[in-house]
Design an enzyme around this catalytic site. Sequence first.
Site, PDB file in Angstrom:
ATOM      1  N   ASP A 204     -10.970 -62.743 -38.814  1.00 23.84           N
ATOM      2  CA  ASP A 204     -11.999 -61.719 -38.909  1.00 23.84           C
ATOM      3  C   ASP A 204     -11.470 -60.505 -39.676  1.00 23.84           C
ATOM      4  O   ASP A 204     -10.320 -60.099 -39.491  1.00 23.84           O
ATOM      5  CB  ASP A 204     -12.416 -61.300 -37.489  1.00 23.84           C
ATOM      6  CG  ASP A 204     -13.585 -60.358 -37.455  1.00 23.84           C
ATOM      7  OD1 ASP A 204     -14.676 -60.761 -37.877  1.00 23.84           O
ATOM      8  OD2 ASP A 204     -13.407 -59.217 -37.000  1.00 23.84           O
ATOM      9  N   GLU A 272     -12.090 -63.586 -43.692  1.00 20.12           N
ATOM     10  CA  GLU A 272     -13.328 -62.894 -44.041  1.00 20.12           C
ATOM     11  C   GLU A 272     -12.977 -61.637 -44.824  1.00 20.12           C
ATOM     12  O   GLU A 272     -12.331 -60.736 -44.294  1.00 20.12           O
ATOM     13  CB  GLU A 272     -14.103 -62.505 -42.775  1.00 20.12           C
ATOM     14  CG  GLU A 272     -15.346 -61.681 -43.067  1.00 20.12           C
ATOM     15  CD  GLU A 272     -15.865 -60.936 -41.849  1.00 20.12           C
ATOM     16  OE1 GLU A 272     -17.085 -60.679 -41.792  1.00 20.12           O
ATOM     17  OE2 GLU A 272     -15.065 -60.602 -40.952  1.00 20.12           O
TER      18      GLU A 272
END
Length: 540
Positions: A204, A272
């Site tokens: 993330d 990401e």
Amino acid sequence: MTLIKDENWWRGAVIYQIYPRSFQDSNGDGIGDLAGIVQRLPHIADLGADAIWISPFFTSPMKDFGYDVSDYCDVDPMFGTLADFDAVIARAHELGLRVMIDLVLSHTSDQHPWFKESRKDRSNAKADWYVWAEPKGDGTPPNNWLSIFGGSAWQWDGRREQYYLHNFLTSQPDLNFHCEAVQEALLDVARFWLERGVDGFRLDTINFYFADKYLRDNPALPKALRNDSIAPGVNPYNHQLHLFDKNQPENLEFLQKFRAVLNPYGAAAVGEVGDAQRGLEIMAEYTSGGDKVQMCYPFEMLQPARLTAAGLETTFARMAKAAPDAWPCWSYSNHDTVRHISRWSLSDDAARAYTSMLVCLRGSLCLYQGEELGLPEADIAFEDLQDPYGIEFWPEFKGRDGCRTPMIWQTDNAQGGFTTATKAWLPVTAPHLARSVAAQKDEAGSMLAHYRAALAFRRAHPVLRDGTMTEIRAEGPVARFLRAGDETMFCAFNLSDGTETINLPQGEWQGIGAELGSQPAARNVTLGPWQICLARRVQV
């Protein structure tokens, strides 16, 4: 089925994202769980995916639904136990699916023991584990950095009489990656899950790990350059050029350390990249050279504006210029964006064309649960909202709950077969019920059938997983390119409601992909609305 040992399994892989709160509830509490995932894994295997990515299931106060971790090495009771996770691994591997889990390393929950200790005073053992800073002389925050969730990225703490950094909610303090002990603790987290059998990680906010050590102000971003792919236009976050609160050069060394942890296990990571200005270039930087993460996904195909043929050409040109060996992971939808069926206002025919194009692109792919059913964005009333982002920016922005509603397994069930509870954590909507797995699984022309055919086509042609991609160009609304490896494939997609005529490259071509609706190969091919042409070069 036994998993074949292959350290390059990720290259060209199709990864199916599971949002565990909404996939399958096994105990009737209205919230999905790990045992529910075990129950539904055959659906993903039958679809033809290579791997699953499970969004966070770690212990958490759930202020941001698991992206605020309070224990990296345990399962939140609402999702089950570590034994339930072990069952997910075992069943997935039996079905030939690899398992990736979501690691949120840039920040923790304010309920994490690390932060509780860090905020006690300025001299404890973890005093420097988070980004703390003195106020300016007038008591205001140390710089102008903004939170993606609105307002200042700094929160005052009276115990230390300092501000701490939070790029997201105030309850999500940012870790200080300039502290070596923090890096080692996080690498140990990765080792814990690798030892448990995971095959990789989705990382993330991978470009948020380091903040500028000097805490310099971000410059203003001219209005003409603003992009709303990360935050809605109502959020002033997009008014800055984020030079100093993320994308720091020190990140490369940490990613090399992370890769060194992965390598002995044959594991892979996909990052990401949250950056509206330089996402492709950062992705290229993080994936090139073979010593950092294997894949990253930028936001170019998650934009509000529909992906066009010209946009595809520009995207691949930028990527090639940044680093020829960069490896993207493409996706149209995920748990943070409006589902692409609604975002791009796609008919079923248009959605099929975009799916066919996706499986022909160079890179790995992510599919978001329900995408294979053609689910549109769910319309959620304000009183049913759970997402703090949506609540903050309502009504101009309705948040992320519309893409997070329960997976639909049955049509003849008020909760879509997701739960036996009378009410799920987010409502099941009527337009979704008609598109259930049960309604589509035996229908030859269904969206589910098309996704199965598309993934089977990709698997049957290794050139699509690892071949080169050249001659990428737009001819009006038609995107066309060549894939080359053990065979040469011509790919063309009419991304419009009009009729277009194209010429195939010189040589002899054999039409393929009839199961995807591909038009017969000829010197001149007429493509009706949303039609495609796939052809193999005949060797002479």
